[in-house]
Motif scaffolding. Structure first.
Motif, PDB file in Angstrom:
ATOM      1  N   LEU A 198      29.406  -5.525  25.083  1.00 39.69           N
ATOM      2  CA  LEU A 198      30.093  -6.759  24.941  1.00 39.69           C
ATOM      3  C   LEU A 198      31.410  -6.700  25.001  1.00 39.69           C
ATOM      4  O   LEU A 198      32.184  -7.233  25.709  1.00 39.69           O
ATOM      5  CB  LEU A 198      29.523  -7.479  23.997  1.00 39.69           C
ATOM      6  CG  LEU A 198      28.051  -8.006  23.910  1.00 39.69           C
ATOM      7  CD1 LEU A 198      27.593  -8.833  22.714  1.00 39.69           C
ATOM      8  CD2 LEU A 198      27.709  -8.633  25.243  1.00 39.69           C
ATOM      9  N   ALA A 199      31.924  -5.790  24.332  1.00 37.78           N
ATOM     10  CA  ALA A 199      33.639  -5.574  24.028  1.00 37.78           C
ATOM     11  C   ALA A 199      34.108  -4.793  25.446  1.00 37.78           C
ATOM     12  O   ALA A 199      35.107  -5.243  25.699  1.00 37.78           O
ATOM     13  CB  ALA A 199      33.621  -4.743  22.846  1.00 37.78           C
ATOM     14  N   ALA A 200      33.310  -4.072  25.969  1.00 35.11           N
ATOM     15  CA  ALA A 200      33.961  -3.399  27.153  1.00 35.11           C
ATOM     16  C   ALA A 200      33.556  -4.205  28.271  1.00 35.11           C
ATOM     17  O   ALA A 200      34.241  -4.127  29.489  1.00 35.11           O
ATOM     18  CB  ALA A 200      33.022  -2.165  27.452  1.00 35.11           C
ATOM     19  N   ARG A 201      32.607  -5.336  28.346  1.00 34.56           N
ATOM     20  CA  ARG A 201      32.369  -5.964  29.494  1.00 34.56           C
ATOM     21  C   ARG A 201      31.929  -5.298  30.581  1.00 34.56           C
ATOM     22  O   ARG A 201      32.322  -5.533  31.893  1.00 34.56           O
ATOM     23  CB  ARG A 201      33.402  -7.150  29.819  1.00 34.56           C
ATOM     24  CG  ARG A 201      33.750  -8.142  28.595  1.00 34.56           C
ATOM     25  CD  ARG A 201      34.582  -9.135  28.950  1.00 34.56           C
ATOM     26  NE  ARG A 201      35.333  -9.474  27.747  1.00 34.56           N
ATOM     27  CZ  ARG A 201      36.206 -10.702  27.823  1.00 34.56           C
ATOM     28  NH1 ARG A 201      36.953 -11.155  28.976  1.00 34.56           N
ATOM     29  NH2 ARG A 201      37.016 -11.127  26.728  1.00 34.56           N
ATOM     30  N   LYS A 202      31.309  -4.095  30.348  1.00 35.00           N
ATOM     31  CA  LYS A 202      31.016  -3.316  31.646  1.00 35.00           C
ATOM     32  C   LYS A 202      29.342  -3.126  31.744  1.00 35.00           C
ATOM     33  O   LYS A 202      28.944  -2.909  30.573  1.00 35.00           O
ATOM     34  CB  LYS A 202      31.680  -1.945  31.578  1.00 35.00           C
ATOM     35  CG  LYS A 202      31.403  -1.162  32.845  1.00 35.00           C
ATOM     36  CD  LYS A 202      32.042   0.353  32.502  1.00 35.00           C
ATOM     37  CE  LYS A 202      31.613   1.546  33.764  1.00 35.00           C
ATOM     38  NZ  LYS A 202      32.492   2.773  33.516  1.00 35.00           N
ATOM     39  N   GLY A 241      29.074 -24.878  13.840  1.00 33.26           N
ATOM     40  CA  GLY A 241      29.643 -24.381  14.944  1.00 33.26           C
ATOM     41  C   GLY A 241      28.921 -23.582  16.124  1.00 33.26           C
ATOM     42  O   GLY A 241      27.828 -24.437  16.537  1.00 33.26           O
ATOM     43  N   ASN A 242      28.799 -22.368  16.164  1.00 32.28           N
ATOM     44  CA  ASN A 242      28.079 -21.592  17.039  1.00 32.28           C
ATOM     45  C   ASN A 242      26.882 -20.819  16.106  1.00 32.28           C
ATOM     46  O   ASN A 242      26.242 -20.124  16.913  1.00 32.28           O
ATOM     47  CB  ASN A 242      28.847 -20.750  18.034  1.00 32.28           C
ATOM     48  CG  ASN A 242      29.577 -21.394  19.126  1.00 32.28           C
ATOM     49  OD1 ASN A 242      29.072 -22.238  19.681  1.00 32.28           O
ATOM     50  ND2 ASN A 242      30.964 -20.698  19.415  1.00 32.28           N
ATOM     51  N   SER A 243      26.704 -21.222  15.179  1.00 28.02           N
ATOM     52  CA  SER A 243      25.566 -20.658  14.096  1.00 28.02           C
ATOM     53  C   SER A 243      24.483 -21.680  14.040  1.00 28.02           C
ATOM     54  O   SER A 243      24.864 -22.855  13.699  1.00 28.02           O
ATOM     55  CB  SER A 243      26.289 -20.075  12.966  1.00 28.02           C
ATOM     56  OG  SER A 243      27.232 -19.238  12.890  1.00 28.02           O
ATOM     57  N   TYR A 250      25.987 -17.602  18.582  1.00 32.51           N
ATOM     58  CA  TYR A 250      26.204 -17.488  20.049  1.00 32.51           C
ATOM     59  C   TYR A 250      27.863 -16.953  20.094  1.00 32.51           C
ATOM     60  O   TYR A 250      28.686 -17.334  19.121  1.00 32.51           O
ATOM     61  CB  TYR A 250      26.458 -18.698  20.572  1.00 32.51           C
ATOM     62  CG  TYR A 250      24.949 -19.231  20.840  1.00 32.51           C
ATOM     63  CD1 TYR A 250      24.524 -18.990  22.310  1.00 32.51           C
ATOM     64  CD2 TYR A 250      23.917 -19.761  20.040  1.00 32.51           C
ATOM     65  CE1 TYR A 250      23.293 -19.270  22.631  1.00 32.51           C
ATOM     66  CE2 TYR A 250      22.633 -19.844  20.531  1.00 32.51           C
ATOM     67  CZ  TYR A 250      22.114 -19.735  21.688  1.00 32.51           C
ATOM     68  OH  TYR A 250      21.026 -20.273  22.036  1.00 32.51           O
ATOM     69  N   LEU A 251      28.061 -16.257  21.168  1.00 26.75           N
ATOM     70  CA  LEU A 251      29.467 -15.787  21.482  1.00 26.75           C
ATOM     71  C   LEU A 251      29.808 -16.390  22.603  1.00 26.75           C
ATOM     72  O   LEU A 251      28.967 -15.619  23.764  1.00 26.75           O
ATOM     73  CB  LEU A 251      29.540 -14.283  21.227  1.00 26.75           C
ATOM     74  CG  LEU A 251      31.075 -13.671  21.664  1.00 26.75           C
ATOM     75  CD1 LEU A 251      32.055 -14.091  20.736  1.00 26.75           C
ATOM     76  CD2 LEU A 251      30.710 -12.089  21.584  1.00 26.75           C
ATOM     77  N   SER A 258      24.243 -14.111  22.736  1.00 31.51           N
ATOM     78  CA  SER A 258      23.683 -14.484  21.300  1.00 31.51           C
ATOM     79  C   SER A 258      22.869 -13.454  20.651  1.00 31.51           C
ATOM     80  O   SER A 258      22.250 -12.556  21.312  1.00 31.51           O
ATOM     81  CB  SER A 258      22.880 -15.853  21.721  1.00 31.51           C
ATOM     82  OG  SER A 258      21.767 -15.571  22.234  1.00 31.51           O
ATOM     83  N   ILE A 259      22.787 -13.271  19.320  1.00 27.56           N
ATOM     84  CA  ILE A 259      22.133 -12.521  18.528  1.00 27.56           C
ATOM     85  C   ILE A 259      21.131 -13.417  17.481  1.00 27.56           C
ATOM     86  O   ILE A 259      21.445 -14.204  17.026  1.00 27.56           O
ATOM     87  CB  ILE A 259      22.994 -11.815  17.712  1.00 27.56           C
ATOM     88  CG1 ILE A 259      23.520 -10.739  18.562  1.00 27.56           C
ATOM     89  CG2 ILE A 259      22.287 -11.042  16.877  1.00 27.56           C
ATOM     90  CD1 ILE A 259      24.904  -9.842  17.867  1.00 27.56           C
ATOM     91  N   SER A 260      19.970 -13.026  17.451  1.00 28.20           N
ATOM     92  CA  SER A 260      19.019 -13.717  16.688  1.00 28.20           C
ATOM     93  C   SER A 260      18.087 -12.770  15.626  1.00 28.20           C
ATOM     94  O   SER A 260      17.826 -11.738  16.367  1.00 28.20           O
ATOM     95  CB  SER A 260      17.687 -14.657  17.741  1.00 28.20           C
ATOM     96  OG  SER A 260      16.897 -15.062  16.971  1.00 28.20           O
TER      97      SER A 260
END
Length: 289
Positions: A55-59, A150-152, A177-178, A187-189
């Motif tokens: 996710l950080a690299a967006r690759k 928020g997003n949680s 969510y991000l 998102s992570i669940s």
């Protein structure tokens, strides 16, 4: 036919009928040992570290992007034809991820494409958790948003899965969510509670105690990615779950449920998500990559 043979057939039929109607007469209760949970936690830590790096690299945001040509182009063509693609996650396919003490890890990743919708429409629909019972019936019997900051999100879902056995579970999740950028989100669940329900829907309905749980689902984490492109949104989900192992001598009964439900559930979830979005945001537009 000899009387003894007839009696043996009757006994076999009765055992099978009991197995099809409820799990408890045939399957012993099963709770995860500390070693089982530690092994699962180690697996999750490694999976989440890789997820965060990607996710950080967006690759290679989607797993189809790592495929060689022309396999990648063929995968995109299948997605445009409204097909859902499912595969064992590489970390699980490259080694026996089920080889942990007292349990099995199931790690599957799937992807689908929804034409004619935006990233915002997709996120708003998935975050409408009170409607999950509409979107994902018959697997989701009851859904409720417990809280949002928020997003949680904190969410309750009553799940029903049938594969030889029928199992009903009350589950709760913490979901984060991000928004990565205007075209990417994730998102992570994490499951925080999974309780098996006996005699669901009847006056005798009750939650099993931890010591009476049959171990059909101990943990369930999911890692979603959303990419707006090509006139729609690609939706990817990596589902990692922990169950009991297949009981010795009862593989015919529990094996199909334990081994097949994780993949089939992911396939159903992604397909139902696509159908819900297409119904909510109908579009006659056709898109080409």
């Amino acid at each position: 036919m000899h009387a003894a043979t007839i009696q043996k057939c009757i006994r076999t039929a009765l055992i099978l009928l009991a197995g099809l109607t409820q799990a408890s007469p045939l399957l012993s209760a099963e709770t995860p040992t500390p070693e089982t949970l530690k092994a699962f936690d180690r697996y999750i830590q490694a999976a989440e570290a890789r997820n965060n790096e990607e996710l950080a690299a967006r690759k290679n945001f989607l797993w189809v992007d790592v495929l060689p040509d022309p396999e990648r182009e063929h995968a995109y063509q299948l997605l445009k034809r409204q097909q859902t693609l499912i595969r064992h996650s590489p970390s699980c396919a490259s080694r026996d991820c089920s080889n942990i003490p007292g349990g099995l890890i199931h790690d599957w990743t799937g992807i689908t494409f929804v034409p004619g919708v935006t990233l915002q429409q997709t996120l708003s629909t998935l975050q409408d958790y009170d409607r999950d019972a509409d979107y994902y019936r018959p697997t989701v019997l009851w859904a409720k948003l417990l809280s949002r900051t928020g997003n949680s999100f904190r969410v309750f879902l009553r799940l029903k899965e049938t594969h030889v056995l029928t199992v009903v579970l009350d589950t709760e999740y913490e979901i984060q969510y991000l928004v990565v950028d205007g075209n990417h989100a994730a998102s992570i669940s994490h499951s925080t509670r999974i309780t098996e329900i006996e005699n669901a829907g009847s006056p005798q309905e009750h939650a099993t105690s931890p010591k009476d749980n049959h171990g059909f689902l101990w943990r369930l984490n999911s890692y979603w990615r959303f990419h707006q492109a090509d006139g729609g949104v690609y939706i990817q989900c990596n589902a990692i779950s922990l169950t009991r192992d297949v009981p010795a001598g009862l593989g015919w009964l529990a094996g199909p449920f334990i081994e097949n439900v994780p993949r089939e559930s992911l396939d159903f979830t992604l397909t139902a998500t696509r159908q819900a979005l297409l119904k909510k945001f109908p579009s006659k537009q056709t898109n080409s990559r």
